[in-house]
Design an enzyme around this catalytic site. Structure first.
Site, PDB file in Angstrom:
ATOM      1  N   LYS A  55      -2.991 -18.977 -37.202  1.00 36.85           N
ATOM      2  CA  LYS A  55      -2.440 -20.195 -36.244  1.00 36.85           C
ATOM      3  C   LYS A  55      -2.752 -21.554 -36.688  1.00 36.85           C
ATOM      4  CE  LYS A  55      -1.272 -17.357 -32.678  1.00 36.85           C
ATOM      5  NZ  LYS A  55      -1.440 -16.225 -33.148  1.00 36.85           N
TER       6      LYS A  55
HETATM    7  C1  LIG Z   1      -0.903 -14.962 -33.145  1.00 34.47           C
HETATM    8  C2  LIG Z   1      -1.117 -13.824 -34.069  1.00 34.47           C
HETATM    9  C3  LIG Z   1      -0.080 -12.851 -34.296  1.00 34.47           C
HETATM   10  C4  LIG Z   1       1.255 -12.839 -33.813  1.00 34.47           C
HETATM   11  O1  LIG Z   1       1.931 -14.042 -34.107  1.00 34.47           O
HETATM   12  P1  LIG Z   1       3.109 -14.526 -33.325  1.00 34.47           P
HETATM   13  O2  LIG Z   1       3.752 -15.613 -33.960  1.00 34.47           O
HETATM   14  O3  LIG Z   1       2.744 -14.623 -31.944  1.00 34.47           O
HETATM   15  O4  LIG Z   1       4.197 -13.390 -33.239  1.00 34.47           O
HETATM   16  C5  LIG Z   1      -0.633 -11.995 -35.466  1.00 34.47           C
HETATM   17  N1  LIG Z   1      -1.892 -12.029 -35.624  1.00 34.47           N
HETATM   18  C6  LIG Z   1      -2.863 -13.031 -35.537  1.00 34.47           C
HETATM   19  C7  LIG Z   1      -4.201 -12.809 -36.181  1.00 34.47           C
HETATM   20  C8  LIG Z   1      -2.554 -13.824 -34.728  1.00 34.47           C
HETATM   21  O5  LIG Z   1      -3.236 -14.717 -34.330  1.00 34.47           O
END
Ligand SMILES: *Cc1c(COP(=O)(O)O)cnc(C)c1O
Length: 495
Positions: free
Chosen positions: A113
């Site tokens: 993120k």
């Molecule tokens: C948010 C997240 C995901 C999923 O990503 P999206 O963009 O919501 O599909 C996968 N792995 C981790 C560690 C995340 O924080």
């Protein structure tokens, strides 16, 4: 470049406006009207650039109301050495000749993120200047764990912003919770919600569409904005690393220029894999997008049948950031695959909100099947995959990444496709120490901070410095609310 809503294509916005609004007022997602095209020459140029320069180049195609100078400055702040523990920012690690891992967790919160949330606050802050907005932007976030901390870290003490994060009370890992409730910053708020991620997300959406609340907040000098992956400013920085990974593979002689790759992405809200789709639509040589889900496998079923049906039990798993039944960004994909048909999208989304399900047209089903392969992985297989990767490759991966690896293997077995595949590694194993330690046959100690040291002792893998620094930080936030109390909580926060 202009933006419009997936539910109403008649209104046009600049990028700055789209980023400032977050979600369109009609409930739709703001989406670029065109997809810029790249070619081999562009990729060759990119190969010689730093990650920060690559970011400015790619984002510049879409953010035509920002200057290259601005974008490069933002990229240097977002991905500099004080934030990222590697100069490559998003390094590609080779597992074997046909398998590579795109590591996206070298930033301040140890999850992918950060790639977007270190950038978005800067894009937003500049957007407020560009549009002459004088009110304070209040960012409301519903998080399944990683977004919340990433957003808090990105927005803390950014002028003219406040941020309130809601997370499901028993739906995030101990480290994730600790990261959030110890957040510094005078403009931040954190509250847990009795419910799951979808409850928290529905609450935030409800507040966004509540005109009365918007009015009250406007009188107090605030407007609401979003840092969830419904914001275009979240998706765009993610397009960069797919292109960057491709360039790295070619630069390092692991791929021939022009050869196709598959990307396998552990998916929740469909933001990350949507960014991969945009990279493909821009002309990056991509074969298949492999969408990996955990036991909340609504996307697997959707990609296989064309029926999106959220009416199913919700599972709490060891990959909590993917415990999602409504993947908001699917709306952007469907809009694109429908040829920009807002009426069609409105129909699907109405049916989703009223009946919890929709079925796409045959044309969209065919387009989905051409672009995507969906698969899912249960808890036992996820643990077995972590164990196997540690044993066979001496590579410690977190549960989200393990879901991707497992589904990649299923894809290969099912299709025999031998295309080079890059799986996306979305979190440091240290964020999910209990699951990782158990998977590799260790008994995790109770205390989540001591577990960091235990894991280091067992594996020799370095503890991310910001996680190590959680020790000794004081808890600042204790608030818990019922899902119907979220409105009140926000009004209290923005008094
Ligand atoms: C948010 C997240 C995901 C999923 O990503 P999206 O963009 O919501 O599909 C996968 N792995 C981790 C560690 C995340 O924080």
């Amino acid at each position: 470049m202009k933006y419009y809503s997936t539910r109403d294509t008649s209104l046009r916005y600049d990028a700055a406006e789209a980023i400032q609004m977050g979600l369109s007022r009609d409930g739709g997602l703001l989406t670029p009207m065109e997809i810029p095209q790249i070619d081999e020459r562009f990729l060759r140029e990119m190969m010689t650039l730093s990650y920060q320069e690559r970011t400015a180049r790619v984002m510049g195609f879409y953010l035509t109301d920002y200057t290259q100078e601005e974008l490069l400055g933002f990229a240097e702040n977002a991905y500099g050495p004080d934030k990222y523990d590697t100069a490559a920012v998003a390094p590609v690690r080779t597992v074997d000749a046909k398998t590579h891992s795109l590591e996206l967790w070298h930033g301040p919160t140890s999850a992918f993120k950060d790639m977007a949330l270190q950038m978005l606050p800067q894009l937003l802050s500049a957007a407020l200047r560009k549009t002459g907005e004088e009110k304070t932007a209040c960012i409301l976030v519903a998080t399944s764990g990683d977004t919340g901390k990433g957003a808090l870290e990105g927005f803390a003490d950014v002028p003219q912003t406040k941020i309130m994060v809601f997370y499901p009370k028993d739906g995030v890992s101990a480290i994730q919770e600790l990261q959030m409730v110890t957040q510094d910053g005078a403009n931040v708020g954190v509250c847990s919600v009795v419910g799951n991620f979808d409850d928290a997300q529905s609450g935030v959406k409800r507040i966004f569409s509540d005109l009365k609340i918007r009015e009250i907040l406007a009188e107090r000098g605030y407007f609401l904005s979003s840092a969830n992956s419904i914001n275009w400013g979240r998706i765009l920085p993610q397009v960069v690393y797919y292109i960057s990974a491709y360039c790295d593979l070619v630069r390092d002689g692991r791929l021939e220029m022009g050869a196709k790759v598959n990307f396998c992405v552990p998916t929740g809200n469909f933001g990350d894999i949507l960014a991969a789709y945009y990279a493909k639509r821009m002309g990056l040589p991509v074969n298949m997008l492999i969408c990996a889900s955990n036991s909340n496998n609504v996307l697997t079923d959707f990609l296989r049948t064309g029926v999106y049906d959220r009416n199913r039990p919700f599972h709490t798993t060891m990959s909590p950031s993917m415990d999602i039944l409504i993947s908001s960004n699917m709306e952007r994909l469907i809009f694109d695959l429908s040829g920009g048909n807002d009426a069609e999208v409105r129909g699907y989304m109405k049916s989703l909100s009223e009946e919890g399900r929709y079925e796409v047209s045959d044309a969209i089903k065919a387009a989905l099947a051409a672009e995507y392969w969906g698969g899912c992985c249960g808890e036992e297989d996820c643990a077995a995959t972590m164990a196997a990767y540690w044993k066979n490759h001496h590579y410690l991966i977190d549960p989200h990444t393990a879901v991707a690896v497992n589904v990649m293997e299923q894809y290969r077995a099912a299709t025999g496709d031998e295309t080079v595949t890059v799986f996306v590694s979305t979190a440091s194993p240290y964020k999910f120490g209990d699951s990782v330690l158990e998977a590799i046959g260790e008994q995790p100690v109770e205390n989540s901070l001591e577990r960091l040291e235990q894991m280091h002792a067992v594996t020799g893998v370095a503890v991310p410095r910001r996680l190590a620094a959680l020790r000794g930080k004081e808890r600042r936030f204790h608030q818990v609310c019922e899902k119907l109390e979220m409105e009140e909580t926000v009004l209290e926060f923005l008094k």
